[in-house]
Write an enzyme that holds these catalytic residues in place. Sequence first.
Site, PDB file in Angstrom:
ATOM      1  N   HIS A 144      -1.685  -5.466   1.429  1.00 39.75           N
ATOM      2  CA  HIS A 144      -2.921  -6.192   1.152  1.00 39.75           C
ATOM      3  C   HIS A 144      -2.587  -7.615   0.740  1.00 39.75           C
ATOM      4  CE1 HIS A 144      -6.803  -7.349  -0.515  1.00 39.75           C
ATOM      5  NE2 HIS A 144      -6.123  -7.848  -1.525  1.00 39.75           N
ATOM      6  N   ARG A 190      -1.668 -14.811   4.053  1.00 40.20           N
ATOM      7  CA  ARG A 190      -2.447 -14.138   5.112  1.00 40.20           C
ATOM      8  C   ARG A 190      -1.748 -14.292   6.462  1.00 40.20           C
ATOM      9  NH1 ARG A 190      -6.644 -10.517   4.042  1.00 40.20           N
ATOM     10  NH2 ARG A 190      -7.501 -11.051   6.086  1.00 40.20           N
ATOM     11  N   PHE A 195     -15.234   3.788   7.631  1.00 37.80           N
ATOM     12  CA  PHE A 195     -13.861   4.131   7.259  1.00 37.80           C
ATOM     13  C   PHE A 195     -13.618   4.079   5.755  1.00 37.80           C
ATOM     14  CE2 PHE A 195     -13.968  -0.433   8.326  1.00 37.80           C
ATOM     15  CZ  PHE A 195     -13.447  -0.996   7.164  1.00 37.80           C
ATOM     16  N   THR A 202      -5.473  -7.751  10.411  1.00 34.43           N
ATOM     17  CA  THR A 202      -5.819  -6.474   9.785  1.00 34.43           C
ATOM     18  C   THR A 202      -5.432  -5.297  10.684  1.00 34.43           C
ATOM     19  OG1 THR A 202      -7.681  -7.537   8.678  1.00 34.43           O
ATOM     20  CG2 THR A 202      -7.735  -5.117   8.853  1.00 34.43           C
ATOM     21  N   ARG A 250       2.756  -6.952   9.019  1.00 38.21           N
ATOM     22  CA  ARG A 250       2.098  -5.871   9.773  1.00 38.21           C
ATOM     23  C   ARG A 250       2.638  -5.785  11.197  1.00 38.21           C
ATOM     24  NH1 ARG A 250      -3.871  -7.345   7.327  1.00 38.21           N
ATOM     25  NH2 ARG A 250      -3.833  -5.933   5.529  1.00 38.21           N
ATOM     26  N   TYR A 278     -12.421  -2.713  -3.118  1.00 34.91           N
ATOM     27  CA  TYR A 278     -12.993  -2.639  -1.776  1.00 34.91           C
ATOM     28  C   TYR A 278     -14.523  -2.530  -1.797  1.00 34.91           C
ATOM     29  CZ  TYR A 278      -8.350  -2.312   0.387  1.00 34.91           C
ATOM     30  OH  TYR A 278      -7.076  -2.585   0.832  1.00 34.91           O
ATOM     31  N   LYS A 298       0.839  -1.195   0.000  1.00 30.27           N
ATOM     32  CA  LYS A 298       0.000   0.000   0.000  1.00 30.27           C
ATOM     33  C   LYS A 298       0.882   1.257   0.000  1.00 30.27           C
ATOM     34  CE  LYS A 298      -3.860  -2.316   2.362  1.00 30.27           C
ATOM     35  NZ  LYS A 298      -4.718  -2.321   3.594  1.00 30.27           N
ATOM     36  N   GLU A 329      -9.414 -10.529  -7.751  1.00 36.94           N
ATOM     37  CA  GLU A 329      -8.502  -9.394  -7.562  1.00 36.94           C
ATOM     38  C   GLU A 329      -7.357  -9.402  -8.585  1.00 36.94           C
ATOM     39  OE1 GLU A 329      -9.252  -8.688  -2.771  1.00 36.94           O
ATOM     40  OE2 GLU A 329      -7.364  -9.580  -3.433  1.00 36.94           O
ATOM     41  N   ASN A 358      -1.791  -0.071   7.450  1.00 35.32           N
ATOM     42  CA  ASN A 358      -1.294  -1.431   7.701  1.00 35.32           C
ATOM     43  C   ASN A 358      -0.460  -2.003   6.552  1.00 35.32           C
ATOM     44  OD1 ASN A 358      -3.402  -1.927   5.981  1.00 35.32           O
ATOM     45  ND2 ASN A 358      -4.573  -3.214   7.385  1.00 35.32           N
TER      46      ASN A 358
HETATM   47  P1  GDP Z   1      -7.535  -7.075   5.282  1.00 34.79           P
HETATM   48  O1  GDP Z   1      -8.087  -8.142   4.373  1.00 34.79           O
HETATM   49  O2  GDP Z   1      -6.757  -7.648   6.435  1.00 34.79           O
HETATM   50  O3  GDP Z   1      -6.757  -6.008   4.560  1.00 34.79           O
HETATM   51  O4  GDP Z   1      -8.799  -6.347   5.993  1.00 34.79           O
HETATM   52  P2  GDP Z   1     -10.251  -5.975   5.418  1.00 34.79           P
HETATM   53  O5  GDP Z   1     -10.490  -6.641   4.097  1.00 34.79           O
HETATM   54  O6  GDP Z   1     -11.224  -6.239   6.508  1.00 34.79           O
HETATM   55  O7  GDP Z   1     -10.156  -4.403   5.238  1.00 34.79           O
HETATM   56  C1  GDP Z   1      -9.473  -3.870   4.144  1.00 34.79           C
HETATM   57  C2  GDP Z   1      -8.655  -2.696   4.611  1.00 34.79           C
HETATM   58  O8  GDP Z   1      -9.515  -1.671   5.107  1.00 34.79           O
HETATM   59  C3  GDP Z   1      -7.704  -2.972   5.769  1.00 34.79           C
HETATM   60  O9  GDP Z   1      -6.488  -3.580   5.380  1.00 34.79           O
HETATM   61  C4  GDP Z   1      -7.489  -1.582   6.317  1.00 34.79           C
HETATM   62  O10 GDP Z   1      -6.587  -0.858   5.457  1.00 34.79           O
HETATM   63  C5  GDP Z   1      -8.876  -0.983   6.157  1.00 34.79           C
HETATM   64  N1  GDP Z   1      -9.658  -1.161   7.369  1.00 34.79           N
HETATM   65  C6  GDP Z   1     -10.336  -2.267   7.766  1.00 34.79           C
HETATM   66  N2  GDP Z   1     -10.952  -2.080   8.932  1.00 34.79           N
HETATM   67  C7  GDP Z   1     -10.679  -0.797   9.286  1.00 34.79           C
HETATM   68  C8  GDP Z   1     -11.052   0.022  10.403  1.00 34.79           C
HETATM   69  O11 GDP Z   1     -11.779  -0.399  11.302  1.00 34.79           O
HETATM   70  N3  GDP Z   1     -10.570   1.295  10.405  1.00 34.79           N
HETATM   71  C9  GDP Z   1      -9.774   1.782   9.423  1.00 34.79           C
HETATM   72  N4  GDP Z   1      -9.344   3.061   9.503  1.00 34.79           N
HETATM   73  N5  GDP Z   1      -9.408   1.055   8.348  1.00 34.79           N
HETATM   74  C10 GDP Z   1      -9.857  -0.218   8.289  1.00 34.79           C
HETATM   75 MG    MG Z   2      -9.569  -8.096   2.935  1.00 33.54          MG
END
Ligand code: GDP
Ligand code: MG
Length: 161
Positions: free
Chosen positions: A126, A96, A68, A102, A113, A60, A20, A137, A123
Site C-alpha cells: 500500500h 506511487r 471486493f 493497483t 507490484r 479503506y 500487506k 493514514e 498486490n
Molecule cells: P491502491 O491505492 O493502488 O492500493 O488502490 P485502491 O485504493 O483503488 O484500492 C485499495 C486496494 O483494494 C488495492 O490495493 C487492492 O488491494 C484492492 N482492490 C482495488 N480494486 C480491486 C478490485 O477490483 N478487485 C480486488 N479483488 N481488489 C481490489
Molecule cells: Mg488507494
Amino acid sequence: CLHYSSAAPEFRERTLIAVKPDGVQRRLVGEIIGRFERRGFKLVGIKILQASEGILANHYHDLQRKPFYPALIRYMASGPVVAMVWEGHNVVKSSRLMVGETDSSQAKPGTVRGDFSIHISRNIIHASDSVEVAEKEIGLWFHGAELIDWETKDHTDLYNV
Ligand code: GDP
Ligand code: MG
C-alpha cells in the site's frame, strides 16, 4: 546550514507505506525497504502489526461499497502487515510510481507490484495516494511518538542544498 535546509517543508513530506500480508508472507519486506532506502528516502516509522478490523475499516472507508471490500478486509487481516512512514521530497508521488498500478497485471516492470505480483487482489503493498490522505493514514496507523525526526548526513548529496 545543513540543519536548517533539511528541516525545510519541501524535504519533509511523508507517506504511509504498508507491506500487506502477502508481501510479509513472501519475505518481501527487506526488498521493499531496500528500494525506498536506496532511492534516498528517510525511514521515520516502522512496525509489524496484526491490523484490527477498526483500523482497516477506517483505512479503506472510501471503498466500503465496492464488491471486493469484504474480501479486501479479509485479505488485509489475514496476517501481519509491516507499516512504515517514509519522508522526503515528493515522496507521495514518487512512491506511487515505485509501487506501480493497483492492478498488478498492469504494473510496469521495475515497480514493486510489477516485479513481485500478478493479480489485483494480492498486490503486496500500500502507498498513500495524496499528501492529505497520507497525513490521515499516518495518524491512523502511528502514534506521534512512534515517528522519529532525525537528520540524514547525506542531505546535500541527495538534494544539492
Ligand atoms: P491502491 O491505492 O493502488 O492500493 O488502490 P485502491 O485504493 O483503488 O484500492 C485499495 C486496494 O483494494 C488495492 O490495493 C487492492 O488491494 C484492492 N482492490 C482495488 N480494486 C480491486 C478490485 O477490483 N478487485 C480486488 N479483488 N481488489 C481490489
Ligand atoms: Mg488507494
